[in-house]
Write a protein that holds these residues in place. Structure first.
Motif, PDB file in Angstrom:
ATOM      1  N   LYS A 174       0.592  -1.391  -0.149  1.00 24.13           N
ATOM      2  CA  LYS A 174       0.048   0.250   0.619  1.00 24.13           C
ATOM      3  C   LYS A 174       0.984   1.731  -0.103  1.00 24.13           C
ATOM      4  CE  LYS A 174      -3.224   2.488   2.845  1.00 24.13           C
ATOM      5  NZ  LYS A 174      -4.645   2.410   3.865  1.00 24.13           N
ATOM      6  N   HIS A 175       2.301   1.157   0.510  1.00 20.12           N
ATOM      7  CA  HIS A 175       2.618   2.654   0.878  1.00 20.12           C
ATOM      8  C   HIS A 175       3.833   2.374   0.145  1.00 20.12           C
ATOM      9  CE1 HIS A 175       5.153   5.463   2.674  1.00 20.12           C
ATOM     10  NE2 HIS A 175       7.185   4.154   1.648  1.00 20.12           N
ATOM     11  N   GLN A 176       4.126   1.557  -0.847  1.00 20.86           N
ATOM     12  CA  GLN A 176       4.504   1.648  -2.244  1.00 20.86           C
ATOM     13  C   GLN A 176       3.756   2.441  -3.715  1.00 20.86           C
ATOM     14  OE1 GLN A 176       6.258  -2.009  -1.888  1.00 20.86           O
ATOM     15  NE2 GLN A 176       7.758  -1.532  -1.581  1.00 20.86           N
ATOM     16  N   PHE A 177       2.657   1.666  -3.038  1.00 21.26           N
ATOM     17  CA  PHE A 177       1.750   2.185  -3.879  1.00 21.26           C
ATOM     18  C   PHE A 177       1.373   3.482  -4.234  1.00 21.26           C
ATOM     19  CE2 PHE A 177      -3.128   2.771  -5.270  1.00 21.26           C
ATOM     20  CZ  PHE A 177      -2.511   2.287  -6.448  1.00 21.26           C
ATOM     21  N   VAL A 178       1.169   3.658  -3.194  1.00 19.36           N
ATOM     22  CA  VAL A 178       0.799   5.593  -2.679  1.00 19.36           C
ATOM     23  C   VAL A 178       2.004   6.675  -3.124  1.00 19.36           C
ATOM     24  CG1 VAL A 178      -0.019   7.071  -0.981  1.00 19.36           C
ATOM     25  CG2 VAL A 178      -1.341   5.039  -0.546  1.00 19.36           C
ATOM     26  N   ASN A 179       2.926   5.801  -3.019  1.00 20.06           N
ATOM     27  CA  ASN A 179       4.194   6.623  -3.415  1.00 20.06           C
ATOM     28  C   ASN A 179       5.013   5.988  -5.044  1.00 20.06           C
ATOM     29  OD1 ASN A 179       4.785   8.615  -1.003  1.00 20.06           O
ATOM     30  ND2 ASN A 179       5.735   6.135  -0.402  1.00 20.06           N
ATOM     31  N   ASP A 188       5.812   3.926  -6.749  1.00 17.43           N
ATOM     32  CA  ASP A 188       6.545   2.837  -6.255  1.00 17.43           C
ATOM     33  C   ASP A 188       6.284   1.141  -6.760  1.00 17.43           C
ATOM     34  OD1 ASP A 188       8.990   0.992  -6.761  1.00 17.43           O
ATOM     35  OD2 ASP A 188       9.463   1.383  -3.980  1.00 17.43           O
ATOM     36  N   LEU A 189       5.684   1.247  -8.365  1.00 19.41           N
ATOM     37  CA  LEU A 189       4.691   0.613  -8.633  1.00 19.41           C
ATOM     38  C   LEU A 189       5.428  -1.075  -8.575  1.00 19.41           C
ATOM     39  CD1 LEU A 189       2.720   2.331 -11.231  1.00 19.41           C
ATOM     40  CD2 LEU A 189       1.812   1.906  -8.654  1.00 19.41           C
ATOM     41  N   ASP A 190       6.781  -1.131  -8.862  1.00 15.94           N
ATOM     42  CA  ASP A 190       7.822  -2.608  -8.956  1.00 15.94           C
ATOM     43  C   ASP A 190       7.802  -3.482  -7.505  1.00 15.94           C
ATOM     44  OD1 ASP A 190       7.736  -1.916 -11.754  1.00 15.94           O
ATOM     45  OD2 ASP A 190      10.414  -1.490 -11.725  1.00 15.94           O
ATOM     46  N   GLN A 191       8.137  -1.950  -6.733  1.00 15.34           N
ATOM     47  CA  GLN A 191       8.609  -2.934  -5.411  1.00 15.34           C
ATOM     48  C   GLN A 191       6.942  -3.416  -5.134  1.00 15.34           C
ATOM     49  OE1 GLN A 191      10.837  -4.051  -4.902  1.00 15.34           O
ATOM     50  NE2 GLN A 191      11.555  -2.776  -3.076  1.00 15.34           N
ATOM     51  N   CYS A 192       5.717  -2.113  -5.208  1.00 14.86           N
ATOM     52  CA  CYS A 192       4.616  -2.569  -5.119  1.00 14.86           C
ATOM     53  C   CYS A 192       4.101  -4.166  -5.476  1.00 14.86           C
ATOM     54  CB  CYS A 192       3.305  -1.613  -5.093  1.00 14.86           C
ATOM     55  SG  CYS A 192       1.733  -2.155  -5.160  1.00 14.86           S
ATOM     56  N   ARG A 193       4.264  -4.107  -6.794  1.00 14.92           N
ATOM     57  CA  ARG A 193       3.896  -5.378  -7.071  1.00 14.92           C
ATOM     58  C   ARG A 193       4.819  -6.583  -6.644  1.00 14.92           C
ATOM     59  NH1 ARG A 193       3.399  -3.311 -11.834  1.00 14.92           N
ATOM     60  NH2 ARG A 193       4.753  -2.686 -12.522  1.00 14.92           N
ATOM     61  N   GLU A 194       5.916  -6.591  -6.391  1.00 16.29           N
ATOM     62  CA  GLU A 194       6.431  -7.773  -5.741  1.00 16.29           C
ATOM     63  C   GLU A 194       5.872  -8.063  -4.674  1.00 16.29           C
ATOM     64  OE1 GLU A 194       9.363 -10.482  -4.729  1.00 16.29           O
ATOM     65  OE2 GLU A 194       8.859 -10.029  -6.518  1.00 16.29           O
ATOM     66  N   ASN A 195       5.340  -6.871  -3.663  1.00 19.32           N
ATOM     67  CA  ASN A 195       5.372  -7.277  -2.311  1.00 19.32           C
ATOM     68  C   ASN A 195       3.547  -8.042  -2.655  1.00 19.32           C
ATOM     69  OD1 ASN A 195       7.109  -6.500  -0.382  1.00 19.32           O
ATOM     70  ND2 ASN A 195       6.900  -4.442  -0.824  1.00 19.32           N
ATOM     71  N   LEU A 196       2.663  -7.444  -3.724  1.00 22.66           N
ATOM     72  CA  LEU A 196       1.623  -7.977  -3.747  1.00 22.66           C
ATOM     73  C   LEU A 196       1.300  -9.286  -4.083  1.00 22.66           C
ATOM     74  CD1 LEU A 196      -0.412  -4.878  -6.000  1.00 22.66           C
ATOM     75  CD2 LEU A 196      -0.993  -6.470  -3.293  1.00 22.66           C
ATOM     76  N   HIS A 197       3.135  -9.571  -4.666  1.00 20.49           N
ATOM     77  CA  HIS A 197       3.570 -10.976  -4.878  1.00 20.49           C
ATOM     78  C   HIS A 197       3.582 -11.945  -4.486  1.00 20.49           C
ATOM     79  CE1 HIS A 197       2.219 -10.441  -9.582  1.00 20.49           C
ATOM     80  NE2 HIS A 197       3.020  -9.755  -9.829  1.00 20.49           N
ATOM     81  N   ARG A 198       3.911 -11.553  -3.316  1.00 17.17           N
ATOM     82  CA  ARG A 198       4.164 -12.827  -2.016  1.00 17.17           C
ATOM     83  C   ARG A 198       3.377 -12.674  -1.164  1.00 17.17           C
ATOM     84  NH1 ARG A 198      11.069 -10.502  -0.421  1.00 17.17           N
ATOM     85  NH2 ARG A 198      11.440 -11.088  -2.989  1.00 17.17           N
ATOM     86  N   SER A 199       2.598 -11.245  -0.951  1.00 24.58           N
ATOM     87  CA  SER A 199       1.395 -11.417  -0.195  1.00 24.58           C
ATOM     88  C   SER A 199       0.947 -12.595  -0.804  1.00 24.58           C
ATOM     89  CB  SER A 199       1.193 -10.080  -0.157  1.00 24.58           C
ATOM     90  OG  SER A 199       1.229  -9.228   0.323  1.00 24.58           O
ATOM     91  N   ARG A 200       0.583 -12.731  -2.037  1.00 21.02           N
ATOM     92  CA  ARG A 200      -0.294 -13.730  -2.969  1.00 21.02           C
ATOM     93  C   ARG A 200       0.276 -15.636  -2.024  1.00 21.02           C
ATOM     94  NH1 ARG A 200      -0.137 -13.279  -8.659  1.00 21.02           N
ATOM     95  NH2 ARG A 200      -1.683 -14.980  -8.763  1.00 21.02           N
TER      96      ARG A 200
END
Length: 128
Positions: free
Chosen positions: A39-44, A46-58
């Motif tokens: 969420k923090h990366q999305f708001v800022n 930083d979509l690549d890192q956001c996507r990486e953390n979302l995939h790890r969350s999945r």
């Protein structure tokens, strides 16, 4: 770099010495952490890192799903819950609506709290 190595070593020991219940708590805590980072990366933007953390969350949610013992009714209910929140993460990846990720963050936060309480009850019943 040295601090990060100590943190990784600590995490490794923590996981290797944890009970199954404690491992589940570790997964919930990591899910909560990764979703908040996303969420923090999305708001800022930083979509690549956001996507990486979302995939790890999945991946964490999938791990929670495959480790369920489906002989119990509760496991079937948890599976459906995990499946729903896995779909919500996917919805956020596609739709990018902050309310969607907030919903999953609240779920993971609640599971951390609930699981901590459950472990405390088990420990107190076992006299630890």
């Amino acid at each position: 770099m040295i601090k990060q190595n100590y943190q990784l070593q600590y995490q490794k020991v923590k996981v290797e010495t944890a009970s199954p219940g404690e491992l589940t708590l570790i997964l919930y805590e990591e899910l909560y952490r990764r979703l908040n980072l996303s969420k923090h990366q999305f708001v800022n933007n930083d979509l690549d890192q956001c996507r990486e953390n979302l995939h790890r969350s999945r991946a964490i949610i999938l791990e929670l799903m495959v480790t369920l013992n489906m002989e119990y009714d509760l496991s079937n209910q948890l599976y459906q819950l995990y499946d729903y929140y896995l779909r919500r993460v996917n919805d956020f990846i596609v739709g990018r609506e902050i309310e969607v990720i907030d919903e999953v963050i609240e779920f993971s936060k609640g599971m951390v709290s609930t699981w901590k309480q459950a472990l405390q009850i088990v420990k107190s019943e076992n006299g630890q």
